[in-house]
Design an enzyme around this catalytic site. Structure first.
Site, mmCIF file in Angstrom:
data_model
loop_
_atom_site.group_PDB
_atom_site.id
_atom_site.type_symbol
_atom_site.label_atom_id
_atom_site.label_comp_id
_atom_site.label_asym_id
_atom_site.label_seq_id
_atom_site.Cartn_x
_atom_site.Cartn_y
_atom_site.Cartn_z
ATOM 1 N N CYS A 84 28.163 51.461 36.842
ATOM 2 C CA CYS A 84 28.477 50.046 37.070
ATOM 3 C C CYS A 84 27.309 49.202 37.567
ATOM 4 C CB CYS A 84 29.650 49.923 38.044
ATOM 5 S SG CYS A 84 30.188 48.200 38.186
ATOM 6 N N CYS A 121 41.839 38.136 31.478
ATOM 7 C CA CYS A 121 41.718 39.187 32.494
ATOM 8 C C CYS A 121 40.642 38.825 33.503
ATOM 9 C CB CYS A 121 41.382 40.507 31.799
ATOM 10 S SG CYS A 121 41.202 41.857 32.972
ATOM 11 N N CYS A 212 47.511 48.548 32.737
ATOM 12 C CA CYS A 212 46.385 48.606 31.805
ATOM 13 C C CYS A 212 45.438 49.656 32.373
ATOM 14 C CB CYS A 212 45.709 47.235 31.726
ATOM 15 S SG CYS A 212 44.206 47.246 30.727
ATOM 16 N N ARG A 284 42.801 49.260 23.360
ATOM 17 C CA ARG A 284 41.734 48.249 23.273
ATOM 18 C C ARG A 284 40.369 48.881 23.055
ATOM 19 N NH1 ARG A 284 42.405 45.950 27.621
ATOM 20 N NH2 ARG A 284 44.173 44.875 26.699
HETATM 21 N N1 SAM Z 1 36.123 46.908 40.923
HETATM 22 C C1 SAM Z 1 37.313 47.134 40.234
HETATM 23 C C2 SAM Z 1 37.506 48.589 39.852
HETATM 24 O O1 SAM Z 1 36.549 49.331 39.803
HETATM 25 O O2 SAM Z 1 38.664 48.957 39.612
HETATM 26 C C3 SAM Z 1 37.473 46.277 38.997
HETATM 27 C C4 SAM Z 1 36.278 45.992 38.120
HETATM 28 S S1 SAM Z 1 35.511 47.387 37.310
HETATM 29 C C5 SAM Z 1 34.040 46.662 36.711
HETATM 30 C C6 SAM Z 1 36.571 47.661 35.913
HETATM 31 C C7 SAM Z 1 36.215 48.762 34.966
HETATM 32 O O3 SAM Z 1 35.120 48.366 34.152
HETATM 33 C C8 SAM Z 1 35.772 50.089 35.522
HETATM 34 O O4 SAM Z 1 36.818 50.877 35.974
HETATM 35 C C9 SAM Z 1 35.111 50.716 34.311
HETATM 36 O O5 SAM Z 1 36.046 51.475 33.577
HETATM 37 C C10 SAM Z 1 34.620 49.516 33.504
HETATM 38 N N2 SAM Z 1 33.145 49.464 33.471
HETATM 39 C C11 SAM Z 1 32.339 49.071 34.471
HETATM 40 N N3 SAM Z 1 31.046 49.166 34.103
HETATM 41 C C12 SAM Z 1 31.032 49.644 32.848
HETATM 42 C C13 SAM Z 1 29.991 49.975 31.930
HETATM 43 N N4 SAM Z 1 28.718 49.861 32.255
HETATM 44 N N5 SAM Z 1 30.337 50.425 30.709
HETATM 45 C C14 SAM Z 1 31.643 50.546 30.376
HETATM 46 N N6 SAM Z 1 32.664 50.263 31.199
HETATM 47 C C15 SAM Z 1 32.373 49.815 32.434
HETATM 48 C C1 DTB Z 2 37.857 47.659 31.130
HETATM 49 O O1 DTB Z 2 38.377 48.755 30.855
HETATM 50 N N1 DTB Z 2 36.683 47.241 30.667
HETATM 51 C C2 DTB Z 2 36.345 45.940 31.187
HETATM 52 C C3 DTB Z 2 37.634 45.566 31.962
HETATM 53 N N2 DTB Z 2 38.413 46.741 31.901
HETATM 54 C C4 DTB Z 2 37.553 44.991 33.293
HETATM 55 C C5 DTB Z 2 35.085 45.883 31.920
HETATM 56 C C6 DTB Z 2 33.887 46.333 31.106
HETATM 57 C C7 DTB Z 2 32.668 46.098 31.939
HETATM 58 C C8 DTB Z 2 31.406 46.422 31.214
HETATM 59 C C9 DTB Z 2 30.214 46.217 32.053
HETATM 60 C C10 DTB Z 2 30.013 44.825 32.538
HETATM 61 O O2 DTB Z 2 30.067 43.866 31.723
HETATM 62 O O3 DTB Z 2 29.727 44.629 33.720
HETATM 63 FE FE1 SF4 Z 3 31.864 48.553 39.746
HETATM 64 FE FE2 SF4 Z 3 34.499 48.437 40.281
HETATM 65 FE FE3 SF4 Z 3 33.040 50.654 40.863
HETATM 66 FE FE4 SF4 Z 3 32.689 48.399 42.243
HETATM 67 S S1 SF4 Z 3 34.533 49.646 42.181
HETATM 68 S S2 SF4 Z 3 31.066 49.741 41.500
HETATM 69 S S3 SF4 Z 3 32.932 46.866 40.652
HETATM 70 S S4 SF4 Z 3 33.490 49.803 38.827
#
Ligand code: SAM
Ligand code: DTB
Ligand code: SF4
Length: 344
Positions: A84, A121, A212, A284
């Site tokens: 992330c 979303c 979701c 999706r």
């Molecule tokens: N912070 C919250 C959480 O982690 O549940 C919500 C936002 S988080 C960015 C949502 C989802 O985005 C993560 O669980 C992950 O599956 C997806 N995600 C984050 N970074 C990603 C990446 N670099 N490539 C693909 N999916 C990503």
């Molecule tokens: C999910 O499964 N993919 C989305 C949404 N739920 C929140 C997020 C993808 C994040 C990809 C990396 C980014 O753009 O920061």
């Molecule tokens: Fe990224 Fe969500 Fe993990 Fe925080 S909790 S580092 S926002 S995927």
């Protein structure tokens, strides 16, 4: 629901039917990881045929949902999810920001709706929202819902009562991903455990909000572990209404920055297996489309994907231009709109 391959040609005909329970989203028999791995191992044409058959039993295969993402609170997250870009401890160039105001979110939602999105979303880079955050996000949900869009939020782990507050505000879906298989999870995240995720999903269900929930592939997991992720999702009772399958977007500065991409056909297989095991879900085709190319995306639609993230940006990384997506769907003779289950 066995996908045993000793006699693939004769067996696949008998097993075209989904498990009896799947049509009701309430499995009474668990998918084993071995059965799901056997689906992954099918010859590609066989797997695609099975996925398409299941897809057509449930949906018009020409319909695809356009869901737009907005990062309402970006960066500065205390978690250590290796994929992330929003984790504070990685130097990714993502700047932390405060929660957006309702008028800013309204503008973004109106733009998304005008561009053709049916679902909106909102994502926040929190480990877990505080009570006061939930009140503010509830206001955002009310704002978006009033436009007639389907609403979704992804805010991290929820406490008791949070999901109910969001439900009362009109939240349709809560996104919380299992991300990967239980036995690979600790390689990716150390700041929370699998059970935390399952607990949040339970709270979401308990409040009557649709789930979701999906994951990320291409993080270095094995095929068996991809099967393990799908087994976890498919065995949730009921399985999620919406299943985002993300390909890792490898971002500089994160521990997974140099992870080589998955074979695109393996990604397509993952979509197909998700479709077969979760027939009524919206599957999706999520992060990673920008790197994928049109032909691979088209294969994903043939494999049963019926939803995409639509908009020039995901949360912090790029996504195909909206016009490119409209063109792709048009070239494929498909239509956008929230896929409805067919009744026979
Ligand atoms: N912070 C919250 C959480 O982690 O549940 C919500 C936002 S988080 C960015 C949502 C989802 O985005 C993560 O669980 C992950 O599956 C997806 N995600 C984050 N970074 C990603 C990446 N670099 N490539 C693909 N999916 C990503
Ligand atoms: C999910 O499964 N993919 C989305 C949404 N739920 C929140 C997020 C993808 C994040 C990809 C990396 C980014 O753009 O920061
Ligand atoms: Fe990224 Fe969500 Fe993990 Fe925080 S909790 S580092 S926002 S995927």
């Amino acid at each position: 629901m066995s996908a045993t391959l000793e006699h693939p040609v004769t067996l696949h005909r008998a097993s075209l039917r989904p498990p009896a329970s799947a049509a009701t989203s309430a499995p009474d028999a668990a998918w084993t990881v071995a059965a799901i791995e056997a689906l992954f191992d099918l010859p590609f044409p066989e797997l695609m045929h099975r996925a398409q058959t299941v897809h057509r039993q449930q949906f018009d295969p020409t319909q695809v949902e356009f869901a737009t993402l907005l990062s309402v609170k970006t960066g500065g997250c205390p978690e250590d999810c290796s994929y992330c870009p929003q984790a504070a401890q990685y130097d990714t160039g993502v700047e932390a920001s405060k929660l957006m105001e309702p008028h800013e979110v309204l503008l973004a939602a109106q733009r998304a709706q005008a561009a053709g999105a049916t679902r909106f979303c909102m994502g926040a880079a929190w480990r877990a929202p505080k009570d006061r955050d939930i009140e503010k996000v509830a206001e955002l949900v009310r704002t978006v819902k009033a436009l007639g869009l389907e609403t979704c939020a992804t805010l991290g782990m929820l406490e008791d009562g949070h999901a109910q507050t969001l439900a009362n505000a009109g939240l349709d879906y809560y996104n919380h991903n299992l991300d990967t298989a239980p036995d690979f999870y600790a390689d990716i995240i150390s700041t929370r455990v699998y059970q935390d995720r399952l607990d949040t999903l339970q709270r979401v269900r308990g409040a009557g909000v649709k789930v979701c929930c999906g994951g990320i592939v291409g993080m270095g997991e094995s095929r068996l572990q991809r099967a393990g992720l799908i087994a976890q999702l498919a065995n949730l009772a009921p399985y999620p209404e919406s299943v985002p399958i993300n390909h890792l977007v490898a971002v500089a500065g994160t521990p997974l920055a140099d992870q080589p991409p998955l074979d695109p056909l393996e990604f397509v297989r993952t979509i197909a297996v998700a479709r077969i095991t979760m027939p009524t879900a919206r599957v999706r085709l999520s992060a990673g489309r920008q790197q994928m190319g049109d032909a691979v995306q088209a294969l994903c639609f043939l494999a049963g994907a019926n939803s995409i993230f639509y908009g020039d940006k995901l949360l912090t990384t790029g996504n195909p231009d909206t016009q490119a997506d409209v063109d792709l769907i048009t070239r494929l003779g498909m239509t956008r709109g929230a896929p409805q289950q067919v009744t026979s």
